[in-house]
Design a protein around this motif. Structure first.
Motif, PDB file in Angstrom:
ATOM      1  N   ILE A 197     -19.456  -1.184  -9.647  1.00  0.00           N
ATOM      2  CA  ILE A 197     -18.193  -1.904  -9.481  1.00  0.00           C
ATOM      3  C   ILE A 197     -18.448  -3.397  -9.321  1.00  0.00           C
ATOM      4  N   SER A 198     -19.451  -3.737  -8.509  1.00  0.00           N
ATOM      5  CA  SER A 198     -19.774  -5.151  -8.284  1.00  0.00           C
ATOM      6  C   SER A 198     -20.190  -5.834  -9.586  1.00  0.00           C
ATOM      7  N   ARG A 199     -20.988  -5.135 -10.378  1.00  0.00           N
ATOM      8  CA  ARG A 199     -21.428  -5.708 -11.661  1.00  0.00           C
ATOM      9  C   ARG A 199     -20.233  -5.904 -12.583  1.00  0.00           C
ATOM     10  N   ARG A 200     -19.318  -4.961 -12.605  1.00  0.00           N
ATOM     11  CA  ARG A 200     -18.111  -5.085 -13.437  1.00  0.00           C
ATOM     12  C   ARG A 200     -17.285  -6.284 -13.001  1.00  0.00           C
ATOM     13  N   ARG A 201     -17.177  -6.477 -11.682  1.00  0.00           N
ATOM     14  CA  ARG A 201     -16.434  -7.630 -11.163  1.00  0.00           C
ATOM     15  C   ARG A 201     -17.075  -8.946 -11.626  1.00  0.00           C
ATOM     16  N   ARG A 202     -18.421  -9.011 -11.536  1.00  0.00           N
ATOM     17  CA  ARG A 202     -19.113 -10.238 -11.931  1.00  0.00           C
ATOM     18  C   ARG A 202     -18.907 -10.544 -13.414  1.00  0.00           C
ATOM     19  N   LEU A 203     -19.011  -9.521 -14.241  1.00  0.00           N
ATOM     20  CA  LEU A 203     -18.806  -9.712 -15.674  1.00  0.00           C
ATOM     21  C   LEU A 203     -17.393 -10.175 -15.973  1.00  0.00           C
TER      22      LEU A 203
ATOM     23  N   MET B  59     -14.879   8.023  -8.688  1.00  0.00           N
ATOM     24  CA  MET B  59     -14.187   7.462  -9.852  1.00  0.00           C
ATOM     25  C   MET B  59     -12.677   7.641  -9.755  1.00  0.00           C
ATOM     26  N   VAL B  60     -12.239   8.833  -9.352  1.00  0.00           N
ATOM     27  CA  VAL B  60     -10.807   9.086  -9.191  1.00  0.00           C
ATOM     28  C   VAL B  60     -10.210   8.129  -8.167  1.00  0.00           C
ATOM     29  N   GLY B  61     -10.936   7.936  -7.066  1.00  0.00           N
ATOM     30  CA  GLY B  61     -10.441   7.074  -6.002  1.00  0.00           C
ATOM     31  C   GLY B  61     -10.288   5.630  -6.415  1.00  0.00           C
ATOM     32  N   TYR B  62     -10.993   5.226  -7.467  1.00  0.00           N
ATOM     33  CA  TYR B  62     -10.878   3.849  -7.961  1.00  0.00           C
ATOM     34  C   TYR B  62      -9.939   3.755  -9.168  1.00  0.00           C
ATOM     35  N   VAL B  63     -10.136   4.622 -10.140  1.00  0.00           N
ATOM     36  CA  VAL B  63      -9.417   4.520 -11.408  1.00  0.00           C
ATOM     37  C   VAL B  63      -7.928   4.803 -11.241  1.00  0.00           C
ATOM     38  N   VAL B  64      -7.572   5.837 -10.487  1.00  0.00           N
ATOM     39  CA  VAL B  64      -6.145   6.179 -10.334  1.00  0.00           C
ATOM     40  C   VAL B  64      -5.365   5.046  -9.660  1.00  0.00           C
ATOM     41  N   PRO B  65      -5.825   4.510  -8.511  1.00  0.00           N
ATOM     42  CA  PRO B  65      -5.091   3.383  -7.923  1.00  0.00           C
ATOM     43  C   PRO B  65      -4.999   2.176  -8.859  1.00  0.00           C
ATOM     44  N   ARG B  66      -6.079   1.834  -9.566  1.00  0.00           N
ATOM     45  CA  ARG B  66      -6.035   0.684 -10.471  1.00  0.00           C
ATOM     46  C   ARG B  66      -5.051   0.909 -11.611  1.00  0.00           C
ATOM     47  N   SER B  67      -4.955   2.161 -12.067  1.00  0.00           N
ATOM     48  CA  SER B  67      -4.068   2.460 -13.199  1.00  0.00           C
ATOM     49  C   SER B  67      -2.597   2.309 -12.845  1.00  0.00           C
ATOM     50  N   VAL B  68      -2.267   2.344 -11.557  1.00  0.00           N
ATOM     51  CA  VAL B  68      -0.866   2.173 -11.137  1.00  0.00           C
ATOM     52  C   VAL B  68      -0.639   0.815 -10.459  1.00  0.00           C
ATOM     53  N   GLY B  69      -1.582  -0.104 -10.640  1.00  0.00           N
ATOM     54  CA  GLY B  69      -1.367  -1.471 -10.191  1.00  0.00           C
ATOM     55  C   GLY B  69      -1.810  -1.813  -8.791  1.00  0.00           C
ATOM     56  N   VAL B  70      -2.599  -0.962  -8.164  1.00  0.00           N
ATOM     57  CA  VAL B  70      -3.119  -1.274  -6.830  1.00  0.00           C
ATOM     58  C   VAL B  70      -4.207  -2.342  -6.968  1.00  0.00           C
ATOM     59  N   ALA B  71      -4.263  -3.281  -6.042  1.00  0.00           N
ATOM     60  CA  ALA B  71      -5.232  -4.378  -6.087  1.00  0.00           C
ATOM     61  C   ALA B  71      -6.655  -3.847  -6.092  1.00  0.00           C
ATOM     62  N   ASP B  72      -7.568  -4.632  -6.684  1.00  0.00           N
ATOM     63  CA  ASP B  72      -8.946  -4.181  -6.870  1.00  0.00           C
ATOM     64  C   ASP B  72      -9.635  -3.862  -5.545  1.00  0.00           C
ATOM     65  N   ASP B  73      -9.496  -4.732  -4.537  1.00  0.00           N
ATOM     66  CA  ASP B  73     -10.182  -4.481  -3.266  1.00  0.00           C
ATOM     67  C   ASP B  73      -9.635  -3.238  -2.568  1.00  0.00           C
ATOM     68  N   GLN B  74      -8.340  -2.962  -2.758  1.00  0.00           N
ATOM     69  CA  GLN B  74      -7.754  -1.750  -2.181  1.00  0.00           C
ATOM     70  C   GLN B  74      -8.217  -0.503  -2.944  1.00  0.00           C
ATOM     71  N   ALA B  75      -8.410  -0.631  -4.255  1.00  0.00           N
ATOM     72  CA  ALA B  75      -8.930   0.495  -5.048  1.00  0.00           C
ATOM     73  C   ALA B  75     -10.368   0.809  -4.652  1.00  0.00           C
ATOM     74  N   VAL B  76     -11.150  -0.225  -4.352  1.00  0.00           N
ATOM     75  CA  VAL B  76     -12.522  -0.009  -3.881  1.00  0.00           C
ATOM     76  C   VAL B  76     -12.500   0.758  -2.559  1.00  0.00           C
ATOM     77  N   ALA B  77     -11.613   0.336  -1.651  1.00  0.00           N
ATOM     78  CA  ALA B  77     -11.482   1.033  -0.361  1.00  0.00           C
ATOM     79  C   ALA B  77     -11.097   2.496  -0.578  1.00  0.00           C
ATOM     80  N   SER B  78     -10.139   2.716  -1.469  1.00  0.00           N
ATOM     81  CA  SER B  78      -9.693   4.082  -1.779  1.00  0.00           C
ATOM     82  C   SER B  78     -10.830   4.909  -2.358  1.00  0.00           C
ATOM     83  N   SER B  79     -11.622   4.301  -3.229  1.00  0.00           N
ATOM     84  CA  SER B  79     -12.730   5.009  -3.871  1.00  0.00           C
ATOM     85  C   SER B  79     -13.706   5.555  -2.846  1.00  0.00           C
TER      86      SER B  79
END
Length: 293
Positions: free
Chosen positions: A278-284, A212-232
């Motif tokens: 994450i995939s389900r969130r993207r689809r929604l 969660m940290v690996g995804y939420v922190v990058p997204r909160s500072v504007g990192v692209a979604d696919d890069q946040a997934v990689a970080s997660s």
């Protein structure tokens, strides 16, 4: 642990896994850092600073015995594993960023892994029973970097062979890790029930928080979604084999390796579940976008 497994099996396992990582790497992967500095710096900040602090807080909260606490912190200090790239690919992360992060993390860990582990040993006042000599640390990372370099050389000379070997090496790495985990649990079979009770929950919580940290922190500072997934996945899927190797061969304690073994068992279903969420969130989100416009 059986001496043949620890003295022969562990080094071979680690070498094969790191060779497989090298087959995925090129010099450009290191240069790519300059192209996405924000994503790389945020992910490294999470991996090297935030994650050890989270893990240490959990160790204190769960009041772990000293050797298991050291094992958890050793795991937290270990870089991402090659399986992170596979999860990132499955769930549409930036795999190139994953590869770059794994490469950088594996080099940076030469300094950060012994630092974090030795600070934990000092905190628990265990320096009389376990220690991490610099010479042994250097040997470990030579064992890591040489196979990576050989893998990179093979890829540069024969990209087709590297591509053909990618799947077999990944499968072999997973099998080897499974055998190591079985070996550790058999070696500690008299205490395994207690260890699972001690570290099963904390390992699961730490894995979930890492993802969660690996995804939420990058997204909160504007990192692209696919890069946040990689970080997660880079932050949540650790190199358990490295942690096990350091625990057994450098620190000389199978007990210290138990958290890494338990974590390695739990991280696969947890990472898969997180990827599906994450995939389900993207689809929604994509379904809702036309309605908004």
């Amino acid at each position: 642990m059986d001496s043949a497994l620890s003295t022969v099996g562990l080094p071979i396992a680690l070498a094969i896994i790191m060779f497989g990582l090298g087959l995925d790497l090129t010099v450009r992967d290191f240069r790519r850092v300059g192209e996405h500095p924000k994503a790389v710096l945020v992910a490294l900040g999470c991996q090297l600073v935030l994650l050890p602090l989270v893990c240490f807080g959990l160790v204190l909260l769960f009041d772990l015995p000293p050797l298991l606490g050291i094992g958890m912190m050793l795991l937290a200090a270990s870089p991402g594993g090659t399986t992170a790239n596979l999860f990132s690919h499955l769930f549409r992360g930036d795999v190139a960023l994953n590869i770059s992060l794994t490469a950088i993390n594996s080099v940076v860990a030469i300094a950060t892994l012994p630092l974090i582990t030795n600070l934990t040993i000092a905190w628990f006042d265990q320096s009389d029973s376990v220690s991490m000599p610099l010479v042994e640390v250097v040997k470990v990372f030579v064992l890591i970097l040489v196979p990576v370099g050989v893998g990179m050389l093979v890829r540069s000379r024969s990209p087709q062979f590297a591509a053909r070997m990618d799947r077999p090496v990944r499968i072999g790495s997973a099998v080897i890790l499974a055998l190591l985990i079985v070996g550790i649990l058999l070696d500690q079979r008299d205490d395994v029930g207690g260890y699972l009770a001690d570290v099963g929950l904390i390992a699961a919580v730490f894995c979930a928080l890492s993802l969660m940290v690996g995804y939420v922190v990058p997204r909160s500072v504007g990192v692209a979604d696919d890069q946040a997934v990689a970080s997660s996945f880079e932050i949540g899927v650790h190199n358990g084999t490295l942690a096990i190797f350091v625990a057994v061969e450098v620190l000389g304690s199978t007990e210290i390796s138990v958290p890494a073994a338990v974590y390695s068992l739990l991280m696969f279903p947890l990472a898969a579940g997180w990827g599906m969420a994450i995939s389900r969130r993207r689809r929604l989100r994509s379904d809702a976008e036309p309605a908004v416009t």
